[in-house]
Motif scaffolding. Structure first.
Motif, PDB file in Angstrom:
ATOM      1  N   GLU A  88       0.843  -1.179   0.000  1.00 41.13           N
ATOM      2  CA  GLU A  88       0.000   0.000   0.000  1.00 41.13           C
ATOM      3  C   GLU A  88       0.888   1.242   0.000  1.00 41.13           C
ATOM      4  N   PRO A  89       0.358   2.360  -0.499  1.00 47.25           N
ATOM      5  CA  PRO A  89       1.171   3.588  -0.503  1.00 47.25           C
ATOM      6  C   PRO A  89       1.283   4.178   0.894  1.00 47.25           C
ATOM      7  N   MET A  90       2.428   4.773   1.185  1.00 47.55           N
ATOM      8  CA  MET A  90       2.623   5.491   2.433  1.00 47.55           C
ATOM      9  C   MET A  90       3.486   6.717   2.156  1.00 47.55           C
ATOM     10  N   GLU A  91       3.227   7.767   2.886  1.00 46.56           N
ATOM     11  CA  GLU A  91       3.976   8.999   2.651  1.00 46.56           C
ATOM     12  C   GLU A  91       5.411   8.850   3.141  1.00 46.56           C
ATOM     13  N   GLY A  92       6.334   9.298   2.305  1.00 46.08           N
ATOM     14  CA  GLY A  92       7.739   9.245   2.659  1.00 46.08           C
ATOM     15  C   GLY A  92       8.309  10.636   2.847  1.00 46.08           C
ATOM     16  N   PRO A  93       9.538  10.733   3.310  1.00 41.36           N
ATOM     17  CA  PRO A  93      10.152  12.042   3.548  1.00 41.36           C
ATOM     18  C   PRO A  93      10.529  12.739   2.252  1.00 41.36           C
ATOM     19  N   ARG A  94      10.633  14.041   2.319  1.00 36.24           N
ATOM     20  CA  ARG A  94      11.056  14.866   1.183  1.00 36.24           C
ATOM     21  C   ARG A  94      12.536  15.205   1.341  1.00 36.24           C
ATOM     22  N   GLY A  95      13.260  15.300   0.218  1.00 40.20           N
ATOM     23  CA  GLY A  95      14.643  15.765   0.242  1.00 40.20           C
ATOM     24  C   GLY A  95      15.534  14.869   1.073  1.00 40.20           C
ATOM     25  N   GLY A  96      16.417  15.507   1.839  1.00 39.01           N
ATOM     26  CA  GLY A  96      17.295  14.726   2.704  1.00 39.01           C
ATOM     27  C   GLY A  96      18.632  14.379   2.091  1.00 39.01           C
ATOM     28  N   VAL A  97      18.980  15.016   0.968  1.00 39.31           N
ATOM     29  CA  VAL A  97      20.302  14.817   0.366  1.00 39.31           C
ATOM     30  C   VAL A  97      20.991  16.179   0.261  1.00 39.31           C
ATOM     31  N   ASP A  98      22.315  16.159   0.369  1.00 43.50           N
ATOM     32  CA  ASP A  98      23.065  17.408   0.225  1.00 43.50           C
ATOM     33  C   ASP A  98      22.937  17.928  -1.198  1.00 43.50           C
ATOM     34  N   ARG A  99      22.701  19.218  -1.318  1.00 45.89           N
ATOM     35  CA  ARG A  99      22.577  19.836  -2.644  1.00 45.89           C
ATOM     36  C   ARG A  99      23.956  20.142  -3.213  1.00 45.89           C
ATOM     37  N   ILE A 100      24.161  19.788  -4.473  1.00 48.12           N
ATOM     38  CA  ILE A 100      25.394  20.138  -5.167  1.00 48.12           C
ATOM     39  C   ILE A 100      25.477  21.654  -5.274  1.00 48.12           C
ATOM     40  N   ALA A 101      26.651  22.193  -4.993  1.00 51.56           N
ATOM     41  CA  ALA A 101      26.820  23.649  -5.017  1.00 51.56           C
ATOM     42  C   ALA A 101      26.408  24.209  -6.373  1.00 51.56           C
ATOM     43  N   GLU A 102      25.748  25.350  -6.344  1.00 48.63           N
ATOM     44  CA  GLU A 102      25.162  25.922  -7.564  1.00 48.63           C
ATOM     45  C   GLU A 102      26.206  26.202  -8.627  1.00 48.63           C
ATOM     46  N   ARG A 103      27.407  26.581  -8.227  1.00 51.30           N
ATOM     47  CA  ARG A 103      28.399  26.915  -9.258  1.00 51.30           C
ATOM     48  C   ARG A 103      28.898  25.699 -10.028  1.00 51.30           C
ATOM     49  N   PHE A 104      28.608  24.515  -9.538  1.00 50.31           N
ATOM     50  CA  PHE A 104      28.924  23.309 -10.301  1.00 50.31           C
ATOM     51  C   PHE A 104      27.737  22.870 -11.157  1.00 50.31           C
ATOM     52  N   ARG A 105      26.657  23.668 -11.098  1.00 49.71           N
ATOM     53  CA  ARG A 105      25.482  23.481 -11.956  1.00 49.71           C
ATOM     54  C   ARG A 105      25.177  24.815 -12.629  1.00 49.71           C
ATOM     55  N   PRO A 106      26.112  25.342 -13.425  1.00 53.77           N
ATOM     56  CA  PRO A 106      25.908  26.680 -14.007  1.00 53.77           C
ATOM     57  C   PRO A 106      24.783  26.684 -15.035  1.00 53.77           C
ATOM     58  N   ALA A 107      24.345  27.877 -15.394  1.00 55.16           N
ATOM     59  CA  ALA A 107      23.273  28.014 -16.379  1.00 55.16           C
ATOM     60  C   ALA A 107      23.679  27.412 -17.715  1.00 55.16           C
ATOM     61  N   ALA A 108      22.697  26.915 -18.427  1.00 58.91           N
ATOM     62  CA  ALA A 108      22.953  26.304 -19.735  1.00 58.91           C
ATOM     63  C   ALA A 108      23.420  27.358 -20.732  1.00 58.91           C
ATOM     64  N   ALA A 109      24.238  26.927 -21.669  1.00 54.56           N
ATOM     65  CA  ALA A 109      24.732  27.802 -22.733  1.00 54.56           C
ATOM     66  C   ALA A 109      24.540  27.106 -24.067  1.00 54.56           C
ATOM     67  N   GLU A 110      24.386  27.913 -25.117  1.00 57.77           N
ATOM     68  CA  GLU A 110      24.233  27.360 -26.473  1.00 57.77           C
ATOM     69  C   GLU A 110      25.612  27.172 -27.103  1.00 57.77           C
TER      70      GLU A 110
END
Length: 513
Positions: free
Chosen positions: A491-513
């Motif tokens: 049966e379905p049961m609610e689980g936790p949200r998130g809970g992982v360390d976020r990768i620093a934003e500068r290692f996920r820079p905006a997309a470029a063409e």
């Protein structure tokens, strides 16, 4: 990995193929002789018309009836830039068998070749189907110092394949596809999310399995693990001991039917890491202090050597350490073929690597509003026992999409569902070793407007009496699979949200063409 649709459950989407008796007799004669039958005048006219199609920045190199006599194979080369060379194939079923849909298929690993098996299977199921080598032929070295290949591999080859694939489809059938879908896993999952983010008009529905969308941080994780394992190798037996220790330690958090078999939710604390290391050493006396130190680093994951910023998370509990390294060609692309991987540092070198590749390769933009507004549907999965593409980055990406849509989980679920598959490794695993058919689910969702409430994964395990096979329902994140002891059913049961360390934003820079 190719996700195949079983369309016998969607009969209203298919036309029946009808062969005349005389045509069947002709084909049977040539089949017996091992020769491909010559095309009829009508077919030859179709082949000629396809050969004369003009494509932007490229050329059709071959149009042939395949040996089975059931489809037409169109091969193309696209050159959107001087240092770009993209191969594409489009396979077209007979008109009577076309289901009205166009399907783009993803590639895997560093790509560089085309998988005819996926094209054959899906065109056999009625799709006009296309795929690309992503411009990395003949091998990953094609990307060394070549930014055009970086763009092709990151996003451009898939989009151009889609454009030309639809063009060829319309030229052959005389009309546009009614629906267009994309299906891919691993690198194909990167392609899938690039399409949703950069080119939302390309596809009506997208299936993104075990998606390697956080590409440059993922390969930083591979390098981190590579350097650790070069210094302190693990045997297959030691790897198995660590997996078994994780499964045992986390068993108390599992539902009874899977406890100890695999880890359904590998989110953990520093205390859990120490407990698993201690239990593994208790189980396996060959694990030394050096192995314990290596495990701490492997489970912790890479950080920037100077700033301490998170580059990626660590090896998930219950997954293979030995599968978590290699795949280092991206560093050759930036630093050259002669660069020793042991000499690449996690300070300045990581900054250089990120700045050059991340804007092209990463599919990290949480703004899917254009895809949502056109009615697009997206399903993404990740396995908990996958150490090749760990679950952390996809879970965090989904949370960032929710945040972009004002924090509304319901809004995001209305067009984008994320499933965490317990025990699934990269291409199989100790848990769900037959993952759900995402393409079938996406297609039904898009064409009926009814969102799936669950998917089914199949588990098979050996025991003393043979093999036991059972289905386990999977629910969209953050809902997880629970167990009702009274009815002895899932049966379905609610689980936790998130809970992982976020990768620093500068290692996920905006997309470029």
């Amino acid at each position: 990995m190719v996700l195949e649709a079983s369309l016998d459950v969607l009969p209203c989407f298919m036309n029946q193929m009808i062969f005349s008796l005389s045509l069947a007799m002709v084909f049977s004669c040539f089949s017996a002789s091992g020769e491909t039958p010559p095309p009829s005048p009508a077919l030859e006219a179709k082949l000629t018309a396809l050969r004369e199609v003009k494509v932007d920045a490229g050329a059709i190199t071959s149009v042939q009836r395949d040996a089975s006599g059931k489809r037409i194979v169109v091969k193309l080369v696209l050159n959107p830039a001087k240092e770009s060379n993209i191969k594409v194939e489009v396979w077209l079923p007979d008109s009577d068998n076309w289901n009205g849909c166009f399907l783009g298929l993803g590639n895997g690993g560093a790509a560089g070749k085309i998988n005819p098996g996926g094209l054959s299977s899906m065109s056999g199921q009625g799709y006009a189907v296309a795929t690309t080598d992503m411009g990395t032929a003949p091998n990953p070295d094609s990307g060394i110092g070549n930014p055009e290949v970086w763009k092709d591999f990151g996003y451009r080859a898939t989009h151009l394949m889609t454009v030309v694939g639809k063009q060829i489809t319309k030229a052959h059938f005389g009309r546009d596809p009614e629906y267009s879908y994309f299906s891919g896993g691993s690198t194909g999952g990167q392609q899938a999310l690039q399409e949703a983010q950069r080119y939302p008009e390309d596809y009506d529905g997208i299936a993104a399995a075990v998606a390697a969308h956080c590409r440059t941080p993922l390969h930083a994780y591979f390098l981190w693990n590579e350097q650790i394992l070069q210094t302190c190798p693990f045997s297959k037996e030691q790897d198995a001991s660590v997996i078994a220790a994780a499964n045992e330690h986390m068993a108390s958090r599992e539902i009874p039917v899977v406890a100890g078999k695999f880890v359904s939710d590998p989110r953990c604390t520093a205390q859990d890491i120490e407990a698993v290391i201690a239990l593994a050493r208790k189980k396996d006396a060959s694990l030394t202090d050096a192995h314990a130190a290596a495990l701490r680093k492997l489970f912790a994951g890479p950080r920037h050597a100077v700033t301490g910023e998170r580059l990626f998370n660590g090896v998930p509990f219950g997954s293979s350490i030995l599968a978590s390294h290699g795949h280092l060609y991206l560093f050759n692309w930036v630093f050259g073929a002669d660069k020793k991987m042991t000499e690449i540092n996690f300070g300045d070198d990581m900054d250089t690597y990120t700045s050059k590749l991340a804007p092209y390769l990463n599919a990290e933009n949480p703004d899917l509003s254009a895809f949502e507004k056109r009615g697009g549907k997206l399903i993404m999965t990740l396995g908990t026992a996958d150490s090749v593409v760990p679950y952390h980055a996809s879970m965090d990406y989904y949370e960032r999409v929710i945040a972009h849509f004002g924090g509304s989980l319901d809004k995001v679920r209305s067009f984008f569902q994320f499933y965490i598959v317990p025990g699934l490794a990269h291409g199989g695993g100790p848990g769900i070793n037959q993952p759900p058919n995402l393409l079938e689910a996406v297609r039904a969702w898009r064409e009926t407007g009814v969102a799936p409430t669950s998917l089914l994964g199949r588990h098979a395990e050996e025991n003393g009496k043979g093999k036991t096979v059972w289905d386990m329902p999977l629910y969209p994140y953050p809902t997880r699979t629970g167990w009702n002891a009274t009815t002895s059913s899932f049966e379905p049961m609610e689980g936790p949200r998130g809970g992982v360390d976020r990768i620093a934003e500068r290692f996920r820079p905006a997309a470029a063409e």
